[in-house]
Design a protein around this motif. Structure first.
Motif, PDB file in Angstrom:
ATOM      1  N   UNK A  59      53.695  -6.407 -12.570  1.00 14.78           N
ATOM      2  CA  UNK A  59      53.105  -7.580 -11.916  1.00 14.78           C
ATOM      3  C   UNK A  59      51.785  -7.220 -11.223  1.00 14.78           C
ATOM      4  N   UNK A  60      51.692  -6.027 -10.676  1.00 14.41           N
ATOM      5  CA  UNK A  60      50.423  -5.586 -10.089  1.00 14.41           C
ATOM      6  C   UNK A  60      49.353  -5.538 -11.169  1.00 14.41           C
ATOM      7  N   UNK A  61      49.712  -5.037 -12.337  1.00 20.04           N
ATOM      8  CA  UNK A  61      48.757  -4.991 -13.446  1.00 20.04           C
ATOM      9  C   UNK A  61      48.306  -6.396 -13.842  1.00 20.04           C
ATOM     10  N   UNK A  62      49.228  -7.337 -13.814  1.00 19.40           N
ATOM     11  CA  UNK A  62      48.843  -8.715 -14.123  1.00 19.40           C
ATOM     12  C   UNK A  62      47.798  -9.220 -13.131  1.00 19.40           C
ATOM     13  N   UNK A  63      47.942  -8.831 -11.865  1.00 12.32           N
ATOM     14  CA  UNK A  63      46.969  -9.230 -10.855  1.00 12.32           C
ATOM     15  C   UNK A  63      45.630  -8.532 -11.052  1.00 12.32           C
ATOM     16  N   UNK A  64      45.654  -7.351 -11.674  1.00  5.66           N
ATOM     17  CA  UNK A  64      44.419  -6.597 -11.903  1.00  5.66           C
ATOM     18  C   UNK A  64      43.709  -7.017 -13.178  1.00  5.66           C
ATOM     19  N   UNK A  65      44.417  -7.726 -14.057  1.00  2.38           N
ATOM     20  CA  UNK A  65      43.786  -8.220 -15.277  1.00  2.38           C
ATOM     21  C   UNK A  65      42.667  -9.202 -14.935  1.00  2.38           C
ATOM     22  N   UNK A  66      41.631  -9.216 -15.777  1.00  3.07           N
ATOM     23  CA  UNK A  66      40.626 -10.258 -15.640  1.00  3.07           C
ATOM     24  C   UNK A  66      41.290 -11.603 -15.923  1.00  3.07           C
ATOM     25  N   UNK A  67      40.870 -12.623 -15.213  1.00  3.46           N
ATOM     26  CA  UNK A  67      41.429 -13.941 -15.450  1.00  3.46           C
ATOM     27  C   UNK A  67      40.990 -14.443 -16.820  1.00  3.46           C
ATOM     28  N   UNK A  68      41.713 -15.417 -17.324  1.00  2.00           N
ATOM     29  CA  UNK A  68      41.346 -16.001 -18.611  1.00  2.00           C
ATOM     30  C   UNK A  68      39.935 -16.571 -18.560  1.00  2.00           C
ATOM     31  N   UNK A  69      39.568 -17.160 -17.425  1.00  2.00           N
ATOM     32  CA  UNK A  69      38.217 -17.713 -17.272  1.00  2.00           C
ATOM     33  C   UNK A  69      37.168 -16.618 -17.330  1.00  2.00           C
ATOM     34  N   UNK A  70      37.420 -15.504 -16.625  1.00  2.00           N
ATOM     35  CA  UNK A  70      36.470 -14.389 -16.643  1.00  2.00           C
ATOM     36  C   UNK A  70      36.323 -13.828 -18.050  1.00  2.00           C
ATOM     37  N   UNK A  71      37.436 -13.682 -18.735  1.00  2.00           N
ATOM     38  CA  UNK A  71      37.396 -13.145 -20.086  1.00  2.00           C
ATOM     39  C   UNK A  71      36.613 -14.061 -21.024  1.00  2.00           C
ATOM     40  N   UNK A  72      36.869 -15.365 -20.929  1.00  2.00           N
ATOM     41  CA  UNK A  72      36.190 -16.317 -21.801  1.00  2.00           C
ATOM     42  C   UNK A  72      34.697 -16.385 -21.498  1.00  2.00           C
ATOM     43  N   UNK A  73      34.331 -16.320 -20.223  1.00  2.00           N
ATOM     44  CA  UNK A  73      32.914 -16.328 -19.862  1.00  2.00           C
ATOM     45  C   UNK A  73      32.192 -15.125 -20.447  1.00  2.00           C
ATOM     46  N   UNK A  74      32.808 -13.953 -20.314  1.00  5.44           N
ATOM     47  CA  UNK A  74      32.200 -12.743 -20.862  1.00  5.44           C
ATOM     48  C   UNK A  74      32.102 -12.827 -22.383  1.00  5.44           C
ATOM     49  N   UNK A  75      33.156 -13.330 -23.024  1.00  2.00           N
ATOM     50  CA  UNK A  75      33.188 -13.441 -24.481  1.00  2.00           C
ATOM     51  C   UNK A  75      32.086 -14.382 -24.979  1.00  2.00           C
ATOM     52  N   UNK A  76      31.960 -15.541 -24.351  1.00  8.17           N
ATOM     53  CA  UNK A  76      30.934 -16.501 -24.751  1.00  8.17           C
ATOM     54  C   UNK A  76      29.540 -15.906 -24.552  1.00  8.17           C
ATOM     55  N   UNK A  77      29.372 -15.167 -23.472  1.00  7.34           N
ATOM     56  CA  UNK A  77      28.063 -14.597 -23.163  1.00  7.34           C
ATOM     57  C   UNK A  77      27.666 -13.544 -24.185  1.00  7.34           C
ATOM     58  N   UNK A  78      28.591 -12.625 -24.521  1.00  4.82           N
ATOM     59  CA  UNK A  78      28.178 -11.584 -25.461  1.00  4.82           C
ATOM     60  C   UNK A  78      28.079 -12.112 -26.893  1.00  4.82           C
ATOM     61  N   UNK A  79      28.836 -13.144 -27.218  1.00  3.42           N
ATOM     62  CA  UNK A  79      28.676 -13.753 -28.538  1.00  3.42           C
ATOM     63  C   UNK A  79      27.327 -14.437 -28.662  1.00  3.42           C
ATOM     64  N   UNK A  80      26.874 -15.084 -27.579  1.00  5.83           N
ATOM     65  CA  UNK A  80      25.566 -15.732 -27.590  1.00  5.83           C
ATOM     66  C   UNK A  80      24.448 -14.697 -27.713  1.00  5.83           C
ATOM     67  N   UNK A  81      24.595 -13.583 -27.006  1.00  4.65           N
ATOM     68  CA  UNK A  81      23.608 -12.507 -27.113  1.00  4.65           C
ATOM     69  C   UNK A  81      23.566 -11.973 -28.535  1.00  4.65           C
ATOM     70  N   UNK A  82      24.737 -11.789 -29.132  1.00  2.00           N
ATOM     71  CA  UNK A  82      24.801 -11.295 -30.500  1.00  2.00           C
ATOM     72  C   UNK A  82      24.112 -12.217 -31.477  1.00  2.00           C
ATOM     73  N   UNK A  83      24.311 -13.516 -31.314  1.00  2.00           N
ATOM     74  CA  UNK A  83      23.658 -14.489 -32.192  1.00  2.00           C
ATOM     75  C   UNK A  83      22.144 -14.452 -32.016  1.00  2.00           C
ATOM     76  N   UNK A  84      21.698 -14.282 -30.772  1.00  2.00           N
ATOM     77  CA  UNK A  84      20.259 -14.223 -30.502  1.00  2.00           C
ATOM     78  C   UNK A  84      19.628 -12.990 -31.151  1.00  2.00           C
ATOM     79  N   UNK A  85      20.299 -11.852 -31.050  1.00  2.00           N
ATOM     80  CA  UNK A  85      19.763 -10.629 -31.652  1.00  2.00           C
ATOM     81  C   UNK A  85      19.793 -10.710 -33.175  1.00  2.00           C
ATOM     82  N   UNK A  86      20.867 -11.220 -33.739  1.00  2.00           N
ATOM     83  CA  UNK A  86      21.007 -11.288 -35.194  1.00  2.00           C
ATOM     84  C   UNK A  86      20.008 -12.238 -35.827  1.00  2.00           C
ATOM     85  N   UNK A  87      19.531 -13.222 -35.037  1.00  2.62           N
ATOM     86  CA  UNK A  87      18.574 -14.208 -35.564  1.00  2.62           C
ATOM     87  C   UNK A  87      17.131 -13.729 -35.472  1.00  2.62           C
TER      88      UNK A  87
END
Length: 391
Positions: free
Chosen positions: A13-41
């Motif tokens: 349960x302590x580890x669950x509290x230390x996990x990044x929240x779903x919101x944090x994970x999704x924000x990071x994922x969207x951000x690096x995917x957008x960066x990847x698209x910008x570089x690939x283009x």
């Protein structure tokens, strides 16, 4: 046995509290995917076909929230499939930087590091984007990244490392009661339900890594943090230790797995004793990458590791002798910090109290404290009490 089940459940349960929240994970994922698209283009031929993917703790699912309120880091690899190994890494790195500067948003967030570019999303996270190319000398699909402060390439293999870690993490510890229960219908493992509202359980290896990383962070918060063992060393040693332990030993509980893996992690350091390279912790998936290369240059680093390791083992061992959840909470707080421990303890006691009052709390032979019907699934019923002051 019940005490060990309780402690391991609390650590989960302590580890669950230390996990990044779903919101944090999704924000990071969207951000690096957008960066990847910008570089690939980009029209720059050096960047054509460039792909970005996470590496390190984000890829391994072993990230832990920082102790302070500062943002968490997301390590990324930006793979350039057409870049030649004969060309210097500085040219590729500058091409990536130039492309990022062409974007008004990224230009404001951009910071150059020795071998990567950092995008600072203040108060949330930062993306570290490291250029990479194919390593023609690695049969395991390895890559090359810029050597820090040099115009040379350095071998690495984040994808191969992730696959090896996941393969080891998929190994299941053999628990003594599980082995005895193979011929017992009433003790079938697939009939035991977890505690109410429990999140998807990560592999035991992932949780052990998170536990050690958090213990390290708390331990070095009151010491010289520059001497703290880097995460890849902790992760590598634990994954090797975990594989050796679960293949060789049958345990009484997952807590015993945890303790043995942490205790034996130091056995997987190679010390050759040569003046030039006294410490070796290799990346097993490629040639030429030594995670302990800084240890050879700074003798204080291995000393700090062994001092921390001794303390980590002692702190985990001490949990076996602690009686009563109030004292367990005090002990866990010293090792892992007050905030995640309090949240974990509150959630644990609330769920267990509900299950106990409903008369459906039991100790299952393979899953510890559960909220299933004991008589139906082979668990032993737990009597009502307040927890505090007793096992």
């Amino acid at each position: 046995m019940l005490a060990r089940f309780q402690v391991f459940t609390l650590l989960e349960r302590i580890c669950q509290e230390l996990d990044l929240t779903e919101t944090q994970h999704e924000q990071a994922k969207k951000s690096y995917e957008a960066v990847g698209e910008w570089l690939a283009a980009a029209s720059d031929p050096l960047l054509v076909g460039m792909a970005i993917r996470p590496q390190g703790s984000m890829a391994l699912r072993t990230a832990v929230k920082p102790i302070s309120e500062c943002e968490h880091d997301v390590d990324l690899i930006s793979f350039a499939p057409r870049y030649s190994v004969a060309a210097p890494p500085g040219i590729l790195k500058q091409a990536i930087g130039a492309r990022l500067k062409d974007n008004g948003t990224y230009a404001r967030l951009l910071e150059e590091k020795p071998r990567c570019w950092r995008l600072n999303y203040a108060g949330e996270f930062h993306l570290d984007i490291t250029p990479s190319i194919r390593n023609p000398d690695c049969v395991n699909g390895g890559e090359l990244v810029p050597e820090k402060g040099k115009s040379a390439w350095k071998a690495t293999n984040p994808e191969g490392y992730r696959k090896l870690f996941e393969r080891r993490g998929a190994l299941q510890p053999r628990l003594r009661l599980t082995e005895l229960a193979k011929d017992s219908v009433r003790a079938r493992a697939d009939s035991v339900a977890p505690l109410p509202e429990r999140s998807v359980f990560k592999s035991v290896l992932c949780r052990i890594v998170q536990i050690c990383k958090r213990h390290r962070d708390v331990y070095f918060s009151e010491r010289d943090s520059s001497l703290a063992p880097i995460s890849v060393i902790i992760t590598t040693l634990l994954s090797r230790s975990y594989e050796a332990c679960v293949k060789d030993t049958i345990y009484d509980s997952e807590f015993d797995v945890l303790l043995d893996v942490i205790t034996r992690m130091r056995d997987h350091i190679n010390q050759f004793g040569s003046p030039e390279r006294p410490w070796i912790i290799t990346n097993e998936t490629t040639k030429g990458e030594n995670f302990a290369e800084k240890w050879s240059a700074n003798p204080a680093l291995p000393v700090a590791f062994f001092e921390w390791h001794k303390r980590a083992v002692a702190d985990i061992v001490s949990l076996k002798a602690v009686e009563g959840l109030d004292r367990i909470q005090e002990s866990l707080t010293r090792s892992f910090g007050s905030r995640p421990v309090k949240k974990a303890m509150d959630a644990f006691t609330q769920d267990v109290s509900k299950a106990r009052n409903a008369g459906v709390l039991s100790v299952a032979p393979v899953a510890g404290l559960t909220s299933n019907t004991a008589a139906a699934h082979g668990g032993t019923s737990v009597k009502k009490n307040t927890f505090y002051g007793g096992r």
